[in-house]
Design an enzyme around this catalytic site. Structure first.
Site, PDB file in Angstrom:
ATOM      1  N   LYS A  39      -2.638  -2.008   6.316  1.00  0.00           N
ATOM      2  CA  LYS A  39      -3.486  -3.053   5.758  1.00  0.00           C
ATOM      3  C   LYS A  39      -4.490  -3.534   6.810  1.00  0.00           C
ATOM      4  CE  LYS A  39      -4.377  -6.054   2.517  1.00  0.00           C
ATOM      5  NZ  LYS A  39      -4.923  -5.602   1.259  1.00  0.00           N
ATOM      6  N   CYS A  91       2.084  -9.964  20.366  1.00  0.00           N
ATOM      7  CA  CYS A  91       1.237  -9.589  19.226  1.00  0.00           C
ATOM      8  C   CYS A  91       1.707 -10.361  17.999  1.00  0.00           C
ATOM      9  CB  CYS A  91       1.280  -8.088  18.942  1.00  0.00           C
ATOM     10  SG  CYS A  91       0.352  -7.698  17.432  1.00  0.00           S
ATOM     11  N   CYS A 120       2.616  -8.070  14.996  1.00  0.00           N
ATOM     12  CA  CYS A 120       3.916  -7.390  15.112  1.00  0.00           C
ATOM     13  C   CYS A 120       5.046  -8.411  15.160  1.00  0.00           C
ATOM     14  CB  CYS A 120       4.032  -6.577  16.395  1.00  0.00           C
ATOM     15  SG  CYS A 120       2.992  -5.144  16.506  1.00  0.00           S
ATOM     16  N   HIS A 158       4.036   1.642   2.236  1.00  0.00           N
ATOM     17  CA  HIS A 158       5.279   0.982   1.810  1.00  0.00           C
ATOM     18  C   HIS A 158       5.945   1.765   0.678  1.00  0.00           C
ATOM     19  CE1 HIS A 158       2.612  -2.530   3.062  1.00  0.00           C
ATOM     20  NE2 HIS A 158       3.542  -2.467   4.008  1.00  0.00           N
ATOM     21  N   CYS A 176      -2.803  -4.364  21.531  1.00  0.00           N
ATOM     22  CA  CYS A 176      -1.601  -3.920  20.821  1.00  0.00           C
ATOM     23  C   CYS A 176      -1.754  -2.449  20.432  1.00  0.00           C
ATOM     24  CB  CYS A 176      -1.396  -4.767  19.562  1.00  0.00           C
ATOM     25  SG  CYS A 176      -0.150  -4.053  18.467  1.00  0.00           S
ATOM     26  N   HIS A 227       0.861  -1.190   0.000  1.00  0.00           N
ATOM     27  CA  HIS A 227       0.000   0.000   0.000  1.00  0.00           C
ATOM     28  C   HIS A 227       0.892   1.233   0.000  1.00  0.00           C
ATOM     29  CE1 HIS A 227       0.753   0.603   4.297  1.00  0.00           C
ATOM     30  NE2 HIS A 227       0.354  -0.635   4.539  1.00  0.00           N
ATOM     31  N   HIS A 239      -1.842  -2.505  16.326  1.00  0.00           N
ATOM     32  CA  HIS A 239      -2.915  -3.210  15.611  1.00  0.00           C
ATOM     33  C   HIS A 239      -4.256  -3.182  16.338  1.00  0.00           C
ATOM     34  CE1 HIS A 239       0.807  -4.866  13.837  1.00  0.00           C
ATOM     35  NE2 HIS A 239       0.106  -4.691  12.754  1.00  0.00           N
ATOM     36  N   LYS A 258      -2.768   5.721  11.134  1.00  0.00           N
ATOM     37  CA  LYS A 258      -1.681   5.203  10.315  1.00  0.00           C
ATOM     38  C   LYS A 258      -2.305   4.331   9.226  1.00  0.00           C
ATOM     39  CE  LYS A 258       2.249   2.163  10.179  1.00  0.00           C
ATOM     40  NZ  LYS A 258       2.637   0.826  10.557  1.00  0.00           N
TER      41      LYS A 258
HETATM   42  N1  MSP Z   1       9.029  -6.636   7.927  1.00  0.00           N
HETATM   43  C1  MSP Z   1       9.169  -5.577   8.852  1.00  0.00           C
HETATM   44  C2  MSP Z   1      10.435  -4.788   8.590  1.00  0.00           C
HETATM   45  C3  MSP Z   1      11.692  -5.587   8.624  1.00  0.00           C
HETATM   46  S1  MSP Z   1      13.081  -4.625   8.219  1.00  0.00           S
HETATM   47  C4  MSP Z   1      14.367  -5.567   8.596  1.00  0.00           C
HETATM   48  C5  MSP Z   1       7.985  -4.660   8.722  1.00  0.00           C
HETATM   49  N2  MSP Z   1       7.300  -4.729   7.584  1.00  0.00           N
HETATM   50  S2  MSP Z   1       6.038  -3.827   7.179  1.00  0.00           S
HETATM   51  O1  MSP Z   1       5.513  -4.392   5.970  1.00  0.00           O
HETATM   52  O2  MSP Z   1       5.164  -3.687   8.278  1.00  0.00           O
HETATM   53  O3  MSP Z   1       6.666  -2.467   6.792  1.00  0.00           O
HETATM   54  C6  MSP Z   1       6.923  -1.463   7.748  1.00  0.00           C
HETATM   55  C7  MSP Z   1       7.510  -0.282   7.027  1.00  0.00           C
HETATM   56  O4  MSP Z   1       6.674   0.091   5.914  1.00  0.00           O
HETATM   57  C8  MSP Z   1       7.587   0.970   7.864  1.00  0.00           C
HETATM   58  O5  MSP Z   1       8.740   1.013   8.670  1.00  0.00           O
HETATM   59  C9  MSP Z   1       7.608   2.010   6.783  1.00  0.00           C
HETATM   60  O6  MSP Z   1       8.857   2.033   6.182  1.00  0.00           O
HETATM   61  C10 MSP Z   1       6.590   1.481   5.810  1.00  0.00           C
HETATM   62  N3  MSP Z   1       5.238   1.867   6.157  1.00  0.00           N
HETATM   63  C11 MSP Z   1       4.173   1.028   6.298  1.00  0.00           C
HETATM   64  N4  MSP Z   1       3.069   1.775   6.566  1.00  0.00           N
HETATM   65  C12 MSP Z   1       3.385   3.068   6.602  1.00  0.00           C
HETATM   66  C13 MSP Z   1       2.681   4.258   6.849  1.00  0.00           C
HETATM   67  N5  MSP Z   1       1.373   4.293   7.028  1.00  0.00           N
HETATM   68  N6  MSP Z   1       3.393   5.404   6.870  1.00  0.00           N
HETATM   69  C14 MSP Z   1       4.734   5.441   6.672  1.00  0.00           C
HETATM   70  N7  MSP Z   1       5.422   4.336   6.436  1.00  0.00           N
HETATM   71  C15 MSP Z   1       4.777   3.137   6.364  1.00  0.00           C
HETATM   72  O7  MSP Z   1       7.755  -3.894   9.638  1.00  0.00           O
END
Ligand code: MSP
Length: 507
Positions: A298, A125, A128, A20, A143, A17, A146, A295
Site C-alpha cells: 500500500k 519506523c 513497521c 494480503h 527503512c 490488496h 518502506h 514488493k
Molecule cells: N499486522 C502485521 C502482522 C501481525 S501477525 C501477528 C502485519 N500486517 S500487514 O498488513 O503488513 O501484513 C503483512 C502480511 O501480509 C505479510 O506477512 C504477508 O502475509 C501479506 N503480504 C502483504 N504484502 C505482501 C506481498 N506483496 N507479497 C506477499 N505477501 C504479502 O505485518
C-alpha cells in the site's frame, strides 16, 4: 485430528490488496485440503488494529483510529469472503476478549520475572512499528521496507527479557529442524538468534491506541506483542460458550511472509515459553508478490485491487493465478499480462476445454453415461500415487508444488486426448471397446484432478465434479480407477469463458 492454521492479521491502516489476499488464499487451500482429508480444521484470519501504523493513518485522515479500524476491518472481512476463504473465525485485536487475554498473558510474563522497566534508544519506523538496527538501514537512515527516512527515538518503557531465551530458542531450533520452512528461512532465523538477542520493548508510552499495560495504564502494550497473541486469544472466544484452546493449541502452522519472520520465528516462541505455553508446530514463510520488481504494498502504491480482478475474472481464476504464477516460498512477479495468459492457456484451454470436450464426447458417443471400462495402463502409471504426493507436498505447505503435480496430469490428459483421437475411433464400430477405454480414462482423470483441485478452484472444480455425476468430495476418492464408470453426466456450461476486453487487462 485437530489442525489449526493461521494467516497473519493484517493492518487496518489501508485497504486489502493482493499481497494480503495471497496469504489468505494459500492458507485457505491448506485448510480446505486438510478438511478433505477428514481433519478437524480451525482456520483463523483477522485484523491487527492497534499501534502506530493505524493511529498515524487515522490521524492523516482526521478520524479516530477506531473509525478507520472499523471501516478497513470490514473490507478485510469482505475480501476474505469474496475470495471464498473458509476461515472459521475472523479476529480483530480491538475485540475486548482479545484485550483481556493480552492483559492476562503479559501479567503472567511479569509474574514469571521476564519483564523490567528501562529506556530504549534506536532507529524507529512508525510504519513497521519496529526499531531497526544500524545494519538494516538503507543509506544510513532509511527503512529497508518502506524506504522512508527514520528518526532516532528514545523512550522509557517496559522490556521483555528476550535475551534470556537465546539458549531455549537455539534448542527449539536444534530439536525441530523443520520448525521453520522453507529451510532458508530456518537458517535466517537461527542466525539472527545466534547473532545475539537484545531485550524487546514490551510497551509504548507515546501512543494510547492499544491495550493498556495492566500495571501501568499510561502505556500500551507494544502492537507486535498484542498482535502475536491473537493466535492464542482467538481460540478462547471464537465459539460462544466454548473454549477451543485445549483442543487446538498449539497451532499446526502459522503462515506468514518473510517481512515478519523475526517476530514469528524469534519473539513469538520466546514469549510463549516465557508464559509457559507450548510453541506452535511450524511456521511457513512465503515470499513477496512483486509488481514492477517491488514488493506490492500500500505504501509504495503499486497495488492491484483484488475486488476488481475478481469482478472481471472470477474468484477461482485469481486463486489459481496467485498460487501458480509465483513458486510458493519465493518472490515472484505478477502482472495483468501474466494473469491473462495463464487464464487463457491453462484455465480456459487446459482445464476448461478438456472438460467440455470430454463431456461432449461422452454425451455424443455414449448417451451421457461414462463407460464402464478398464483404465488404460499408461494413464494408471502416469497418475501413479499422485494423491499421496499432493498430500505430502501440502503437509509441508508447498502449495504451488502440489498444484504443479496436479497440473502435470491436466496436461497429460490433454495430450492423451490429442494422441488417441477418440473422434476417429467413434466412426468405427469395431473400435467401440477402445473408445470406452479412452472416454472412461478421460472422465476418470478429470474426476481425480478435480478432487485434488477443489481446494484451489472450489467453485469450478466442484461444478465439474457435479457435471461428471460425482457426489464424493473426500481425498480418499482421488485415486485413479477408483470409480469404475457408469455415472450419468450433466451440464457444465463454460468453466472459464474467454475474456477479450482490453479493460480487463488494465484492472
Ligand atoms: N499486522 C502485521 C502482522 C501481525 S501477525 C501477528 C502485519 N500486517 S500487514 O498488513 O503488513 O501484513 C503483512 C502480511 O501480509 C505479510 O506477512 C504477508 O502475509 C501479506 N503480504 C502483504 N504484502 C505482501 C506481498 N506483496 N507479497 C506477499 N505477501 C504479502 O505485518
Amino acid at each position: 485430528m485437530p489442525f489449526y492454521l493461521t494467516t497473519p492479521i493484517y493492518y487496518v491502516n489501508g485497504e486489502p490488496h493482493l499481497g494480503h489476499v495471497y496469504t489468505t488464499v494459500a492458507a485457505d487451500v491448506v485448510a480446505r485440503h486438510m478438511r478433505q482429508r477428514g481433519e478437524d480444521v480451525f482456520f483463523l484470519t483477522g485484523t491487527d488494529e492497534h499501534g502506530e501504523p493505524v493511529s498515524l493513518a487515522a490521524e492523516r485522515e482526521g478520524i479516530p483510529p477506531r473509525e478507520l479500524a472499523d471501516r478497513n476491518a470490514e473490507r478485510f472481512k469482505q475480501v476474505a469472503a469474496r475470495i471464498n476463504a473458509t476461515n472459521d473465525f475472523f479476529i480483530r485485536t480491538s475485540d475486548p476478549e482479545h484485550a483481556a487475554v493480552v492483559s492476562e498473558v503479559v501479567t503472567r510474563l511479569k509474574d514469571n520475572g521476564h519483564v523490567y522497566e528501562g529506556t530504549y534508544e534506536g532507529w524507529y519506523c512508525p510504519r513497521c512499528a519496529d526499531f531497526k538496527t544500524d545494519s538494516e538501514l538503507l543509506d544510513g537512515d532509511r527503512c529497508p521496507i518502506h524506504l522512508i527516512e527514520l528518526e532516532r527515538e528514545q523512550e522509557d518503557n517496559w522490556f521483555f527479557r528476550l535475551s534470556t531465551f537465546q539458549e531455549p530458542l537455539e534448542q527449539l531450533y536444534a530439536e525441530n529442524p523443520e520448525w521453520v520452512l522453507p529451510g532458508s528461512r530456518y537458517n535466517e532465523a537461527l542466525s539472527f538468534i545466534k547473532g545475539g538477542l537484545q531485550d524487546l520493548s514490551l510497551s509504548r508510552a507515546r501512543i494510547s491506541w492499544g491495550v493498556p499495560v495492566p500495571w501501568d495504564p499510561d502505556q500500551v502494550i507494544y502492537v507486535w506483542i498484542d498482535a502475536l497473541l491473537n493466535y492464542y486469544s482467538a481460540l478462547s472466544y471464537a465459539r460462544e460458550g466454548e473454549d477451543l484452546t485445549e483442543k487446538f493449541w498449539p497451532a499446526d502452522v502459522h503462515l506468514i511472509a518473510k517481512d515478519i519472520l523475526k517476530f514469528h520465528a524469534v519473539f513469538w516462541p520466546a514469549l510463549l515459553m516465557a508464559a509457559d505455553l507450548p510453541v506452535p508446530a511450524r511456521l511457513y514463510v512465503h515470499g513477496y508478490l512483486l509488481m514492477d520488481d517491488h514488493k506490492m504494498s500500500k505504501s509504495l502504491g503499486n497495488v492491484l485491487d483484488p475486488f476488481k480482478v475478481m469482478d472481471i475474472y472470477g474468484t477461482d481464476a485469481l486463486r489459481y493465478y496467485l498460487l501458480r504464477e509465483v513458486s510458493f516460498g519465493q518472490d515472484g512477479s505478477i502482472s495483468p499480462e501474466g494473469f491473462e495468459s495463464r487464464y487463457n492457456t491453462e484455465l480456459a484451454n487446459d482445464y476448461g476445454n478438456l472438460a467440455s470436450r470430454t463431456l461432449a464426447m461422452i454425451k455424443r458417443y455414449r448417451d451421457g453415461v461414462v463407460p464402464e471400462s478398464e483404465p488404460a495402463a499408461g494413464l494408471v502409471d502416469e497418475f501413479g500415487d499422485l494423491t499421496t504426493t499432493v498430500c505430502a507436498r501440502l503437509d509441508r505447505i508447498e502449495v504451488s508444488a502440489a498444484l504443479d503435480e496436479i497440473w502435470t496430469r491436466v496436461r497429460l490428459l490433454n495430450r492423451y486426448v490429442q494422441d488417441s483421437e477418440p473422434w476417429k475411433l467413434a466412426k468405427d464400430p469395431q473400435s467401440a471397446g477402445d473408445l470406452d477405454v479412452i472416454l472412461y480414462g478421460l472422465a476418470e482423470g478429470l474426476r481425480v484432478v478435480s478432487l485434488l483441485l477443489l481446494p484451489y478452484l472450489p467453485e469450478t472444480a466442484d461444478r465439474l465434479l457435479a457435471a461428471l455425476g460425482q457426489e464424493e468430495r473426500s481425498i480418499e476418492a482421488a485415486r485413479f480407477a477408483a470409480s469404475r464408470g457408469g455415472a450419468r453426466i450433466g451440464d457444465l456450461g463454460q468453466l472459464f469463458p474467454k475474456i477479450e476486453s482490453p479493460e480487463a487487462t488494465a484492472a
